[in-house]
Scaffold this active site. Sequence first.
Site, mmCIF file in Angstrom:
data_model
loop_
_atom_site.group_PDB
_atom_site.id
_atom_site.type_symbol
_atom_site.label_atom_id
_atom_site.label_comp_id
_atom_site.label_asym_id
_atom_site.label_seq_id
_atom_site.Cartn_x
_atom_site.Cartn_y
_atom_site.Cartn_z
ATOM 1 N N ARG A 122 0.862 -1.196 0.000
ATOM 2 C CA ARG A 122 0.000 0.000 0.000
ATOM 3 C C ARG A 122 0.891 1.235 0.000
ATOM 4 N NH1 ARG A 122 -4.737 -2.364 2.239
ATOM 5 N NH2 ARG A 122 -6.042 -0.796 1.298
ATOM 6 N N GLN A 127 0.101 2.695 -5.845
ATOM 7 C CA GLN A 127 -1.292 3.120 -5.638
ATOM 8 C C GLN A 127 -2.235 2.712 -6.781
ATOM 9 O OE1 GLN A 127 -1.256 7.254 -4.668
ATOM 10 N NE2 GLN A 127 -2.450 6.895 -2.825
ATOM 11 N N ASP A 130 -3.437 -0.838 -6.441
ATOM 12 C CA ASP A 130 -3.961 -1.217 -5.130
ATOM 13 C C ASP A 130 -5.405 -1.717 -5.249
ATOM 14 O OD1 ASP A 130 -4.802 -1.421 -2.542
ATOM 15 O OD2 ASP A 130 -4.060 0.538 -1.901
ATOM 16 N N SER A 133 -7.770 -1.510 -2.127
ATOM 17 C CA SER A 133 -8.421 -0.211 -1.930
ATOM 18 C C SER A 133 -9.535 0.030 -2.939
ATOM 19 C CB SER A 133 -7.404 0.931 -2.045
ATOM 20 O OG SER A 133 -6.536 0.913 -0.957
ATOM 21 N N TYR A 228 -1.374 -0.828 8.927
ATOM 22 C CA TYR A 228 -2.516 -1.653 9.321
ATOM 23 C C TYR A 228 -2.709 -1.635 10.831
ATOM 24 C CZ TYR A 228 -2.717 -3.663 4.641
ATOM 25 O OH TYR A 228 -2.859 -3.849 3.298
#
Length: 375
Positions: A122, A127, A130, A133, A228
């Site tokens: 992440r 990005q 990802d 997400s 996380y």
Amino acid sequence: MICYVAAEHAHGDVRVPLTPATAAALVKLGLDVHAHPGLGRASHYADEEYQAAGVAFTTEHVSGLHRADLVLRVRPPSATDIGRMKRGAVHLSFFDPFHERGLIMAFAHAGVSAVSMEMIPRTTLAQKMDALSSQASLAGYAAVIQAAARLRRALPMMMTPAGTILPARVFVIGAGVAGLQAIATAKRLGARVEAFDTRPAVEEQVRSLGAKFVKIDLGETGQTAGGYAQALTPEQIARQQAAMVKICAQADVVITTAKVFGRKAPRLVTAEMLAGMRAGSVVVDLAIESGGNVEGAVAGEDVVTSRGVTIIGQPCLEGTVAHHASQVLAANYAAWITHFWDTSKRALRLDPPDEILRGCLITHGGAIVHPQFVP
Ligand code: NAD
């Protein structure tokens, strides 16, 4: 290099890893893209659009897999399908490597390079790839829509000549990617929203969406280097549950999204808390696929408690908006392929020192290469 995409709708999941737009991008890179006809029909991508993008259709699944240098799918493959792939081929999919040891072994045995979409780091650099997400965001949106559809109340406040309707109260537990999107959606629909997360950094994000952050003192909670949440101790969970009883009792909708990466989701909403909720309230358990946050939630079902509370345990809620979930998911796959594409060789270049690859490549060259999964 041949890329093959099978039409699979396992567990009713109609998302696809390839859209006409990303097919066109892959063809432009130099890939020979083969897919099963009807691939995107259920998520409203027509065969003609794929053909116009340069996709060649094949109904031969076994030879499609056998000839492919690159296979894309959304869900985990069967061990049989892994055995049908050629050595040195690359396989991209979600496959829950923390709980699918057998698949990891099958990939290694077949000499297939397995990329786990859930393990893509992440980071800012990754990005665009990802997929966790992109899907979580739509799941958060869909959770509110599903709850609103079952709630026999309106979400926004309405002042009418016949009286005032008060806004519905929504409580979101876990304000990561899915939770923040659920908050934003519920706010847009006019609900009064509260949220809680164990990562203190989230408070500001919750407030910036116009929701109230519920403060619960759990002592040290912290987060991993990757951002996380850490697993809580049993005492911390008990404190959290005790603090949430009253908020759940006042809520019309509770949406739980609390997960701890690679581990079972914490049980946060107990039968006792459900018993304190009003009849007609709705609880959505977005963590159902990793064990569930809500006591009594059943994967794939709506459970109505004896007190009239509906618990939605539908897995993969992003699949309810499969067209857009596929749009962004396919873009994640295409971004990964583009990143590792060697233009001069017109082939994928899996460079072991690459930071992204180190995170998501589980097997390579007939062995398990990811340190977290090496026996
Ligand atoms: P996730 O799906 O693993 O968990 C969802 C949320 O549950 C998290 O916010 C977590 O803190 C929360 N949670 C865990 N236990 C809880 C509990 N007992 N009570 C309440 N909440 C609890 O997380 P995610 O949504 O995938 O995001 C994880 C992190 O990754 C976040 O920090 C996010 O900002 C970060 N992230 C970074 C990037 C990037 O930099 N490119 C992209 C996406 C996400």
